[in-house]
Design a protein around this motif. Structure first.
Motif, PDB file in Angstrom:
ATOM      1  N   ASP A  34       7.300 -73.258 -49.458  1.00 30.98           N
ATOM      2  CA  ASP A  34       7.522 -72.302 -50.537  1.00 30.98           C
ATOM      3  C   ASP A  34       6.580 -72.593 -51.702  1.00 30.98           C
ATOM      4  OD1 ASP A  34       8.945 -70.095 -51.660  1.00 30.98           O
ATOM      5  OD2 ASP A  34      10.020 -71.513 -52.933  1.00 30.98           O
ATOM      6  N   SER A  35       6.442 -73.866 -52.066  1.00 31.34           N
ATOM      7  CA  SER A  35       5.543 -74.244 -53.168  1.00 31.34           C
ATOM      8  C   SER A  35       4.098 -73.926 -52.830  1.00 31.34           C
ATOM      9  CB  SER A  35       5.673 -75.735 -53.478  1.00 31.34           C
ATOM     10  OG  SER A  35       6.954 -76.014 -53.962  1.00 31.34           O
ATOM     11  N   LEU A  36       3.708 -74.174 -51.582  1.00 29.21           N
ATOM     12  CA  LEU A  36       2.326 -73.878 -51.170  1.00 29.21           C
ATOM     13  C   LEU A  36       2.059 -72.382 -51.199  1.00 29.21           C
ATOM     14  CD1 LEU A  36       1.873 -76.402 -48.222  1.00 29.21           C
ATOM     15  CD2 LEU A  36       0.822 -76.505 -50.494  1.00 29.21           C
ATOM     16  N   ALA A  37       3.038 -71.585 -50.796  1.00 29.48           N
ATOM     17  CA  ALA A  37       2.867 -70.127 -50.834  1.00 29.48           C
ATOM     18  C   ALA A  37       2.690 -69.661 -52.271  1.00 29.48           C
ATOM     19  CB  ALA A  37       4.076 -69.440 -50.201  1.00 29.48           C
ATOM     20  N   ARG A  38       3.506 -70.191 -53.179  1.00 28.40           N
ATOM     21  CA  ARG A  38       3.378 -69.819 -54.592  1.00 28.40           C
ATOM     22  C   ARG A  38       2.030 -70.270 -55.140  1.00 28.40           C
ATOM     23  NH1 ARG A  38       8.861 -69.413 -57.470  1.00 28.40           N
ATOM     24  NH2 ARG A  38      10.247 -69.045 -55.739  1.00 28.40           N
ATOM     25  N   ALA A  39       1.611 -71.464 -54.753  1.00 27.78           N
ATOM     26  CA  ALA A  39       0.314 -71.969 -55.225  1.00 27.78           C
ATOM     27  C   ALA A  39      -0.826 -71.114 -54.688  1.00 27.78           C
ATOM     28  CB  ALA A  39       0.134 -73.424 -54.801  1.00 27.78           C
ATOM     29  N   GLY A  40      -0.644 -70.520 -53.510  1.00 34.03           N
ATOM     30  CA  GLY A  40      -1.682 -69.695 -52.901  1.00 34.03           C
ATOM     31  C   GLY A  40      -1.682 -68.246 -53.352  1.00 34.03           C
ATOM     32  N   ALA A  41      -0.743 -67.875 -54.220  1.00 31.05           N
ATOM     33  CA  ALA A  41      -0.674 -66.486 -54.697  1.00 31.05           C
ATOM     34  C   ALA A  41      -1.947 -66.140 -55.459  1.00 31.05           C
ATOM     35  CB  ALA A  41       0.546 -66.299 -55.593  1.00 31.05           C
ATOM     36  N   THR A  42      -2.516 -64.984 -55.147  1.00 31.94           N
ATOM     37  CA  THR A  42      -3.732 -64.559 -55.848  1.00 31.94           C
ATOM     38  C   THR A  42      -3.410 -63.940 -57.201  1.00 31.94           C
ATOM     39  OG1 THR A  42      -3.699 -62.435 -54.719  1.00 31.94           O
ATOM     40  CG2 THR A  42      -5.042 -64.167 -53.724  1.00 31.94           C
ATOM     41  N   ASP A  43      -2.198 -63.375 -57.336  1.00 30.15           N
ATOM     42  CA  ASP A  43      -1.779 -62.770 -58.602  1.00 30.15           C
ATOM     43  C   ASP A  43      -0.375 -63.234 -58.945  1.00 30.15           C
ATOM     44  OD1 ASP A  43      -3.833 -60.529 -59.407  1.00 30.15           O
ATOM     45  OD2 ASP A  43      -3.593 -60.417 -57.231  1.00 30.15           O
ATOM     46  N   VAL A  44      -0.180 -63.583 -60.211  1.00 29.17           N
ATOM     47  CA  VAL A  44       1.150 -63.921 -60.728  1.00 29.17           C
ATOM     48  C   VAL A  44       1.311 -63.118 -62.017  1.00 29.17           C
ATOM     49  CG1 VAL A  44       2.681 -65.730 -61.573  1.00 29.17           C
ATOM     50  CG2 VAL A  44       1.028 -66.254 -59.756  1.00 29.17           C
ATOM     51  N   VAL A  45       2.363 -62.299 -62.063  1.00 32.69           N
ATOM     52  CA  VAL A  45       2.584 -61.447 -63.228  1.00 32.69           C
ATOM     53  C   VAL A  45       3.987 -61.676 -63.785  1.00 32.69           C
ATOM     54  CG1 VAL A  45       3.352 -59.458 -61.835  1.00 32.69           C
ATOM     55  CG2 VAL A  45       2.445 -59.087 -64.133  1.00 32.69           C
ATOM     56  N   VAL A  46       4.083 -61.749 -65.104  1.00 36.02           N
ATOM     57  CA  VAL A  46       5.345 -61.829 -65.825  1.00 36.02           C
ATOM     58  C   VAL A  46       5.560 -60.456 -66.446  1.00 36.02           C
ATOM     59  CG1 VAL A  46       6.566 -62.912 -67.740  1.00 36.02           C
ATOM     60  CG2 VAL A  46       5.046 -64.281 -66.291  1.00 36.02           C
ATOM     61  N   PHE A  47       6.778 -59.906 -66.287  1.00 32.13           N
ATOM     62  CA  PHE A  47       6.989 -58.537 -66.740  1.00 32.13           C
ATOM     63  C   PHE A  47       8.418 -58.296 -67.208  1.00 32.13           C
ATOM     64  CE2 PHE A  47       7.888 -58.844 -62.300  1.00 32.13           C
ATOM     65  CZ  PHE A  47       8.992 -58.048 -62.092  1.00 32.13           C
ATOM     66  N   ASN A  48       8.562 -57.247 -68.004  1.00 26.06           N
ATOM     67  CA  ASN A  48       9.882 -56.753 -68.402  1.00 26.06           C
ATOM     68  C   ASN A  48      10.411 -55.896 -67.264  1.00 26.06           C
ATOM     69  OD1 ASN A  48       9.961 -57.759 -71.089  1.00 26.06           O
ATOM     70  ND2 ASN A  48       8.577 -56.129 -71.712  1.00 26.06           N
ATOM     71  N   VAL A  49      11.653 -56.115 -66.870  1.00 27.54           N
ATOM     72  CA  VAL A  49      12.284 -55.291 -65.843  1.00 27.54           C
ATOM     73  C   VAL A  49      12.822 -54.045 -66.531  1.00 27.54           C
ATOM     74  CG1 VAL A  49      14.136 -55.138 -64.145  1.00 27.54           C
ATOM     75  CG2 VAL A  49      12.872 -57.283 -64.427  1.00 27.54           C
ATOM     76  N   VAL A  50      12.380 -52.879 -66.076  1.00 28.03           N
ATOM     77  CA  VAL A  50      12.807 -51.611 -66.660  1.00 28.03           C
ATOM     78  C   VAL A  50      13.928 -50.992 -65.826  1.00 28.03           C
ATOM     79  CG1 VAL A  50      12.061 -49.271 -67.263  1.00 28.03           C
ATOM     80  CG2 VAL A  50      10.542 -51.212 -67.681  1.00 28.03           C
ATOM     81  N   LYS A  51      13.793 -51.043 -64.503  1.00 31.72           N
ATOM     82  CA  LYS A  51      14.762 -50.393 -63.625  1.00 31.72           C
ATOM     83  C   LYS A  51      14.760 -51.082 -62.269  1.00 31.72           C
ATOM     84  CE  LYS A  51      15.515 -45.811 -61.607  1.00 31.72           C
ATOM     85  NZ  LYS A  51      14.965 -44.466 -61.533  1.00 31.72           N
ATOM     86  N   VAL A  52      15.935 -51.149 -61.644  1.00 29.65           N
ATOM     87  CA  VAL A  52      16.071 -51.682 -60.286  1.00 29.65           C
ATOM     88  C   VAL A  52      16.826 -50.643 -59.476  1.00 29.65           C
ATOM     89  CG1 VAL A  52      17.053 -53.503 -58.851  1.00 29.65           C
ATOM     90  CG2 VAL A  52      16.112 -54.070 -61.095  1.00 29.65           C
ATOM     91  N   ARG A  53      16.275 -50.293 -58.322  1.00 26.31           N
ATOM     92  CA  ARG A  53      16.911 -49.289 -57.471  1.00 26.31           C
ATOM     93  C   ARG A  53      17.016 -49.808 -56.042  1.00 26.31           C
ATOM     94  NH1 ARG A  53      13.575 -44.138 -56.699  1.00 26.31           N
ATOM     95  NH2 ARG A  53      12.798 -45.394 -55.011  1.00 26.31           N
ATOM     96  N   PRO A  54      18.233 -50.023 -55.533  1.00 28.41           N
ATOM     97  CA  PRO A  54      18.383 -50.423 -54.129  1.00 28.41           C
ATOM     98  C   PRO A  54      17.929 -49.280 -53.223  1.00 28.41           C
ATOM     99  CG  PRO A  54      20.406 -50.831 -55.356  1.00 28.41           C
ATOM    100  CD  PRO A  54      19.503 -50.014 -56.237  1.00 28.41           C
ATOM    101  N   LEU A  55      17.140 -49.596 -52.207  1.00 31.76           N
ATOM    102  CA  LEU A  55      16.650 -48.563 -51.296  1.00 31.76           C
ATOM    103  C   LEU A  55      17.573 -48.364 -50.104  1.00 31.76           C
ATOM    104  CD1 LEU A  55      12.839 -49.437 -51.280  1.00 31.76           C
ATOM    105  CD2 LEU A  55      14.022 -47.699 -52.616  1.00 31.76           C
ATOM    106  N   ASP A  56      18.348 -49.399 -49.778  1.00 33.31           N
ATOM    107  CA  ASP A  56      19.281 -49.332 -48.652  1.00 33.31           C
ATOM    108  C   ASP A  56      20.696 -49.472 -49.195  1.00 33.31           C
ATOM    109  OD1 ASP A  56      16.951 -49.428 -47.099  1.00 33.31           O
ATOM    110  OD2 ASP A  56      17.041 -51.604 -46.950  1.00 33.31           O
ATOM    111  N   GLY A  57      21.667 -48.985 -48.467  1.00 34.36           N
ATOM    112  CA  GLY A  57      23.040 -49.042 -48.939  1.00 34.36           C
ATOM    113  C   GLY A  57      23.801 -50.301 -48.563  1.00 34.36           C
ATOM    114  N   GLY A  58      23.244 -51.139 -47.696  1.00 32.29           N
ATOM    115  CA  GLY A  58      23.978 -52.303 -47.211  1.00 32.29           C
ATOM    116  C   GLY A  58      24.033 -53.457 -48.192  1.00 32.29           C
ATOM    117  N   ASP A  59      24.780 -54.508 -47.802  1.00 37.11           N
ATOM    118  CA  ASP A  59      24.881 -55.706 -48.624  1.00 37.11           C
ATOM    119  C   ASP A  59      23.546 -56.440 -48.701  1.00 37.11           C
ATOM    120  OD1 ASP A  59      27.510 -55.210 -49.132  1.00 37.11           O
ATOM    121  OD2 ASP A  59      28.269 -56.582 -47.604  1.00 37.11           O
TER     122      ASP A  59
END
Length: 135
Positions: A34-59
């Motif tokens: 997990d740490s290696l994957a994060r270290a290998g990320a080409t882009d890291v963005v910090v942002f304000n969350v405006v809206k969250v919409r579930p696309l599926d109805g399940g748990d």
């Protein structure tokens, strides 16, 4: 001929120690992956969350997260105030969700969150996602 009880005890103890050590190494390697994957990320963005919409109805579902970039910690894909749209694996608390990759984010926490940090691969796909408070 039967082995001596003491030698059997020693053998069993050694076997338990080996299994315990292998399990501990497996846990460490999962965290390292997990740490290696994060270290290998080409882009890291910090942002304000405006809206969250579930696309599926399940748990266990997929959530679409809409936001506005605060800063890019890595890469050139995002600039301040730029629109951010992500697809995040999400699940309700207590859902029978697997801990397998991709790791899901608690849907209620995601909907309550004000800020996020996204780790993206070269193709723009989500590698990891964190909820946090900037204060």
């Amino acid at each position: 001929m039967r082995p001596h009880p003491r030698s059997m005890t020693v053998l069993l103890c050694a076997l338990v120690l080996c299994v315990g050590t292998a399990a501990a190494q497996a846990d460490i390697s999962l965290g390292q992956t997990d740490s290696l994957a994060r270290a290998g990320a080409t882009d890291v963005v910090v942002f304000n969350v405006v809206k969250v919409r579930p696309l599926d109805g399940g748990d266990v579902a997929t959530c679409r997260v809409f936001g506005r970039a605060i800063r890019a910690e890595r890469g050139k894909r995002f600039r301040p105030r730029q629109s951010v749209r992500l697809t995040v694996p999400c699940a309700t608390q207590g859902a029978d969700a697997s801990d397998a990759t991709p790791k899901w984010v608690d849907r209620e926490a995601l909907q309550r969150s004000a800020h996020g940090r996204a780790f993206l691969g070269g193709d723009g796909g989500l590698i990891a996602y964190e909820l946090y408070d900037l204060n």
